[in-house]
Scaffold this active site. Sequence first.
Site, PDB file in Angstrom:
ATOM      1  N   ASN A  11      34.907  34.308  43.430  1.00 13.56           N
ATOM      2  CA  ASN A  11      33.903  35.020  43.691  1.00 13.56           C
ATOM      3  C   ASN A  11      32.963  35.676  42.677  1.00 13.56           C
ATOM      4  O   ASN A  11      33.512  36.351  41.807  1.00 13.56           O
ATOM      5  CB  ASN A  11      34.630  36.377  44.422  1.00 13.56           C
ATOM      6  CG  ASN A  11      33.601  37.723  44.625  1.00 13.56           C
ATOM      7  OD1 ASN A  11      32.538  37.535  44.773  1.00 13.56           O
ATOM      8  ND2 ASN A  11      34.313  38.833  44.943  1.00 13.56           N
ATOM      9  N   LYS A  13      30.355  37.387  42.623  1.00 13.13           N
ATOM     10  CA  LYS A  13      29.865  38.931  42.726  1.00 13.13           C
ATOM     11  C   LYS A  13      28.526  38.605  42.585  1.00 13.13           C
ATOM     12  O   LYS A  13      27.717  37.827  42.890  1.00 13.13           O
ATOM     13  CB  LYS A  13      30.476  39.553  41.827  1.00 13.13           C
ATOM     14  CG  LYS A  13      32.164  39.558  41.797  1.00 13.13           C
ATOM     15  CD  LYS A  13      32.766  40.773  41.281  1.00 13.13           C
ATOM     16  CE  LYS A  13      34.144  40.469  41.436  1.00 13.13           C
ATOM     17  NZ  LYS A  13      35.137  41.620  40.958  1.00 13.13           N
ATOM     18  N   HIS A  98      35.618  43.165  50.770  1.00 16.43           N
ATOM     19  CA  HIS A  98      36.063  43.260  49.320  1.00 16.43           C
ATOM     20  C   HIS A  98      36.151  44.659  48.912  1.00 16.43           C
ATOM     21  O   HIS A  98      35.348  45.565  49.288  1.00 16.43           O
ATOM     22  CB  HIS A  98      34.969  42.467  48.504  1.00 16.43           C
ATOM     23  CG  HIS A  98      35.424  42.426  47.162  1.00 16.43           C
ATOM     24  ND1 HIS A  98      35.312  43.412  46.089  1.00 16.43           N
ATOM     25  CD2 HIS A  98      36.204  41.251  46.455  1.00 16.43           C
ATOM     26  CE1 HIS A  98      35.644  42.892  44.951  1.00 16.43           C
ATOM     27  NE2 HIS A  98      36.247  41.720  45.256  1.00 16.43           N
ATOM     28  N   GLU A 100      35.106  46.231  46.395  1.00 19.19           N
ATOM     29  CA  GLU A 100      33.416  46.446  46.090  1.00 19.19           C
ATOM     30  C   GLU A 100      32.478  47.049  46.990  1.00 19.19           C
ATOM     31  O   GLU A 100      31.691  47.858  46.785  1.00 19.19           O
ATOM     32  CB  GLU A 100      33.007  45.527  45.059  1.00 19.19           C
ATOM     33  CG  GLU A 100      33.878  45.659  43.670  1.00 19.19           C
ATOM     34  CD  GLU A 100      33.824  44.359  42.810  1.00 19.19           C
ATOM     35  OE1 GLU A 100      32.952  43.443  43.204  1.00 19.19           O
ATOM     36  OE2 GLU A 100      34.552  44.208  41.978  1.00 19.19           O
ATOM     37  N   GLU A 168      44.213  42.150  47.242  1.00 17.64           N
ATOM     38  CA  GLU A 168      43.836  42.457  45.985  1.00 17.64           C
ATOM     39  C   GLU A 168      44.119  43.899  45.844  1.00 17.64           C
ATOM     40  O   GLU A 168      43.282  44.735  46.271  1.00 17.64           O
ATOM     41  CB  GLU A 168      41.951  42.178  46.064  1.00 17.64           C
ATOM     42  CG  GLU A 168      41.811  40.881  46.399  1.00 17.64           C
ATOM     43  CD  GLU A 168      40.385  40.424  45.737  1.00 17.64           C
ATOM     44  OE1 GLU A 168      40.523  39.449  44.897  1.00 17.64           O
ATOM     45  OE2 GLU A 168      39.524  41.189  46.210  1.00 17.64           O
ATOM     46  N   GLY A 174      39.180  43.053  37.706  1.00 17.53           N
ATOM     47  CA  GLY A 174      38.433  43.381  36.704  1.00 17.53           C
ATOM     48  C   GLY A 174      39.058  44.209  35.579  1.00 17.53           C
ATOM     49  O   GLY A 174      38.358  44.477  34.622  1.00 17.53           O
ATOM     50  N   SER A 213      42.570  39.907  38.464  1.00 21.85           N
ATOM     51  CA  SER A 213      42.707  39.539  36.928  1.00 21.85           C
ATOM     52  C   SER A 213      43.474  38.115  37.066  1.00 21.85           C
ATOM     53  O   SER A 213      44.285  38.125  36.105  1.00 21.85           O
ATOM     54  CB  SER A 213      43.354  40.518  36.308  1.00 21.85           C
ATOM     55  OG  SER A 213      42.640  41.903  36.359  1.00 21.85           O
ATOM     56  N   GLY A 234      37.747  36.620  40.571  1.00 20.56           N
ATOM     57  CA  GLY A 234      36.459  37.146  40.277  1.00 20.56           C
ATOM     58  C   GLY A 234      36.063  36.511  38.799  1.00 20.56           C
ATOM     59  O   GLY A 234      35.550  35.391  38.793  1.00 20.56           O
ATOM     60  N   GLY A 235      36.173  37.280  37.611  1.00 15.39           N
ATOM     61  CA  GLY A 235      35.518  37.201  36.298  1.00 15.39           C
ATOM     62  C   GLY A 235      35.821  35.660  36.044  1.00 15.39           C
ATOM     63  O   GLY A 235      34.930  35.152  35.512  1.00 15.39           O
TER      64      GLY A 235
HETATM   65  C1  PEP Z   1      37.620  39.972  42.817  1.00 15.02           C
HETATM   66  O1  PEP Z   1      36.700  40.575  42.415  1.00 15.02           O
HETATM   67  O2  PEP Z   1      37.799  39.641  43.976  1.00 15.02           O
HETATM   68  C2  PEP Z   1      38.485  39.763  41.563  1.00 15.02           C
HETATM   69  C3  PEP Z   1      39.856  39.458  41.907  1.00 15.02           C
HETATM   70  O3  PEP Z   1      38.037  40.032  40.494  1.00 15.02           O
HETATM   71  P1  PEP Z   1      38.632  39.622  39.072  1.00 15.02           P
HETATM   72  O4  PEP Z   1      39.456  38.298  38.922  1.00 15.02           O
HETATM   73  O5  PEP Z   1      37.616  39.898  37.902  1.00 15.02           O
HETATM   74  O6  PEP Z   1      39.794  40.644  38.675  1.00 15.02           O
END
Ligand code: PEP
Length: 252
Positions: A11, A13, A98, A100, A168, A174, A213, A234-235
């Site tokens: 993702n 984002k 999600h 966010e 999640e 994050g 994460s 994500g990241g």
């Molecule tokens: C996400 O936004 O779905 C996510 C899991 O982010 P991260 O891996 O950065 O924690």
Amino acid sequence: MSNVQPLVAGNWKMNGLKSSASELKTLVDKLNAEPVSGVDVMICPPATLLLAFSALVEGSKVKLGAQDCHTEASGAHTGDLSAEMLADSGAVAVILGHSERRADHGELDRHVRAKAEAAWRAGLMAIICVGETEGQRKAGVTLDVVRRQLKNAIPDGATAANTVIAYEPVWAIGTGLVPTAEDVKQVHGVIRDELAARFGDEGRGMRIQYGGSVKPGNAKELMSIDNVNGALVGGASLKAEDFLGIIAAYKS
Ligand code: PEP
């Protein structure tokens, strides 16, 4: 479940410009050169990049997903994108609910449910996100929260082909924080039980991703937990090398 093909999805984002195509190209080239079997791979870039990226991934293992959609197919909804538009741009899936979007746009389970129906109408797979906040975990209501989200956000008619669930924990997104393997096992087990009770064999075959994460260093341990069928990342999906390091959890 051993017969469930896992899905590792990135993702991006609100990150990525046309120049980010180089990361996707690295990912595609490396997976072409060193194929990894037994796992599906997806990148969910901002919608602005879907069309250009669809040309880049053609014929490769990498599929594309989007990050949200409107419930209507078209109409007077300035700034919104329909599931049909995302499919037309090359997406085969869309992330919905999600945390966010729940936090920034007030999305509730009933909105997620309507969006999932829109996704299916357009032929997209819905990746439906659930997970507790830090406060909810501390209050000991994680399982109640996740059960309620599953009940209200997944429409009737969900199948293993049209729906993926992403667990999640909001506090793990994050932050570098990750639940214990025991906690992940417990929540994924409950999600599996709920899916099986409501959708039978389809629920038993549905993928349940873990997200929060996930990094190359913890992917193998997380991905080996019962009922963890891949990751929503994500990241660490923004850099091809990191994302490949997570996919490598599935190398034998
Ligand atoms: C996400 O936004 O779905 C996510 C899991 O982010 P991260 O891996 O950065 O924690």
